[in-house]
Design a protein around this motif. Sequence first.
Motif, mmCIF file in Angstrom:
data_model
loop_
_atom_site.group_PDB
_atom_site.id
_atom_site.type_symbol
_atom_site.label_atom_id
_atom_site.label_comp_id
_atom_site.label_asym_id
_atom_site.label_seq_id
_atom_site.Cartn_x
_atom_site.Cartn_y
_atom_site.Cartn_z
ATOM 1 N N ASP A 54 6.719 6.140 1.918
ATOM 2 C CA ASP A 54 7.003 5.155 2.962
ATOM 3 C C ASP A 54 8.406 4.598 2.772
ATOM 4 O O ASP A 54 9.120 4.963 1.819
ATOM 5 C CB ASP A 54 5.942 4.048 3.000
ATOM 6 N N SER A 55 8.829 3.690 3.665
ATOM 7 C CA SER A 55 10.204 3.182 3.622
ATOM 8 C C SER A 55 10.468 2.289 2.414
ATOM 9 O O SER A 55 11.620 2.042 2.068
ATOM 10 C CB SER A 55 10.498 2.387 4.905
ATOM 11 N N GLY A 56 9.394 1.822 1.758
ATOM 12 C CA GLY A 56 9.568 0.968 0.589
ATOM 13 C C GLY A 56 9.622 1.741 -0.709
ATOM 14 O O GLY A 56 9.721 1.134 -1.782
ATOM 15 N N ASN A 115 0.841 -1.199 0.000
ATOM 16 C CA ASN A 115 0.000 0.000 0.000
ATOM 17 C C ASN A 115 0.878 1.251 0.000
ATOM 18 O O ASN A 115 1.848 1.342 0.763
ATOM 19 C CB ASN A 115 -0.906 0.025 1.237
ATOM 20 N N ALA A 116 0.526 2.195 -0.863
ATOM 21 C CA ALA A 116 1.227 3.484 -0.903
ATOM 22 C C ALA A 116 0.547 4.454 0.060
ATOM 23 O O ALA A 116 -0.654 4.318 0.347
ATOM 24 C CB ALA A 116 1.203 4.049 -2.313
ATOM 25 N N PRO A 117 1.292 5.416 0.605
ATOM 26 C CA PRO A 117 0.648 6.444 1.431
ATOM 27 C C PRO A 117 -0.387 7.198 0.607
ATOM 28 O O PRO A 117 -0.275 7.300 -0.620
ATOM 29 C CB PRO A 117 1.817 7.364 1.820
ATOM 30 N N ALA A 118 -1.399 7.741 1.270
ATOM 31 C CA ALA A 118 -2.446 8.505 0.570
ATOM 32 C C ALA A 118 -2.755 9.764 1.376
ATOM 33 O O ALA A 118 -3.066 9.684 2.570
ATOM 34 C CB ALA A 118 -3.702 7.658 0.399
ATOM 35 N N PRO A 135 -1.862 2.071 5.402
ATOM 36 C CA PRO A 135 -2.379 0.984 6.251
ATOM 37 C C PRO A 135 -1.394 -0.142 6.513
ATOM 38 O O PRO A 135 -1.695 -1.055 7.285
ATOM 39 C CB PRO A 135 -3.583 0.468 5.460
ATOM 40 N N ASP A 136 -0.210 -0.110 5.883
ATOM 41 C CA ASP A 136 0.785 -1.150 6.131
ATOM 42 C C ASP A 136 1.304 -1.043 7.561
ATOM 43 O O ASP A 136 1.099 -0.041 8.264
ATOM 44 C CB ASP A 136 1.950 -1.041 5.135
ATOM 45 N N GLU A 137 2.009 -2.097 7.997
ATOM 46 C CA GLU A 137 2.463 -2.211 9.374
ATOM 47 C C GLU A 137 3.943 -1.884 9.494
ATOM 48 O O GLU A 137 4.714 -2.096 8.564
ATOM 49 C CB GLU A 137 2.208 -3.646 9.860
ATOM 50 N N ASN A 140 6.843 -0.308 6.928
ATOM 51 C CA ASN A 140 6.118 -0.225 5.657
ATOM 52 C C ASN A 140 5.044 0.850 5.687
ATOM 53 O O ASN A 140 4.611 1.335 4.636
ATOM 54 C CB ASN A 140 5.477 -1.568 5.303
ATOM 55 N N GLY A 141 4.590 1.211 6.885
ATOM 56 C CA GLY A 141 3.560 2.231 7.017
ATOM 57 C C GLY A 141 4.074 3.529 7.604
ATOM 58 O O GLY A 141 3.294 4.418 7.937
#
Length: 298
Positions: free
Chosen positions: A274-276, A189-192, A220-222, A225-226
């Motif tokens: 995010d970090s990804g 999931n990408a940030p929004a 919504p990632d954990e 990742n979020g």
Amino acid sequence: EDLALEMAALHDRGTRILDKGRTQYFALHASSGHLVTAERIDREQLCRLQEKCVLRCELIVEGEMKVYAIEVEITDINDNAPIFRENEMVLRMSEMTVVGSRFLLSTAHDPDLGANSLQSYALSGDEHFSLSVQAGADGEKSPELVLAKALDREEAAFHELLLRASDGGEPARTGTARIRVAVLDANDNAPAFSQAVYTVRVPEDVPVGSTLLSVTATDPDEGTNGDVKYSLRKVTNIAVEYFQLERETGDIILLKNLDFEEGDFYELELQAQDSGGLFDTARVSISVTDVNDNAPEI
């Protein structure tokens, strides 16, 4: 009758049962001539892993000094239910696990024989999983959990399943084991941003250091990742002098006194990442309103 002995001979000559093992499983009723059980007989305990279970004892007629060998075959009944080595199993799998992936489960054990032994497995609890049972060379059945539908940790972080093992007795006996599947997070999931465009109006005499606006992006990632960080994606050289974006909070802070007469509108383009490496962008429009800070000049 089987030994062609008269009932009177049992009393007169003296008879007794001699078991070959340490435990006396049989006794003789002299009044009736019946061979009876003297202890509870458990076939699974006495003849583990043996297809045919035979107990041997001797009838000794002391007056005649005769010994009669007796063999008693113990047949199986369905007195044992299948039992799992682990009655609770925990599996961990990534939400990116490919559909069709298989996971070996603990097997159940039933010491009974033939149809009374373990015959089948069944799974209940969740449409994301199905059950496959493989038969080994020795005939032992091995249950496998099969992923039937793609996982989504943001939709469900855990899945609760029930594995049931049944034998073929009448009625059938069953054993159960609970399976808990923990879904591990993937950066899917990408940030929004909460808005595509943020608009704010501020007077030109707003104090330096004031927070003009706070932008918000959610992921919504954990874990990492979020974890969202904010940055300026596109900004004019003039706007950089006036505004600062806080990387952690998304706050836009005034760095320098505004002057409506010098500039009444600024636009910034922000990025939340995010970090990804997944990101989202948004625009911020800042309008400066006039205050009466100038006297007329002649």
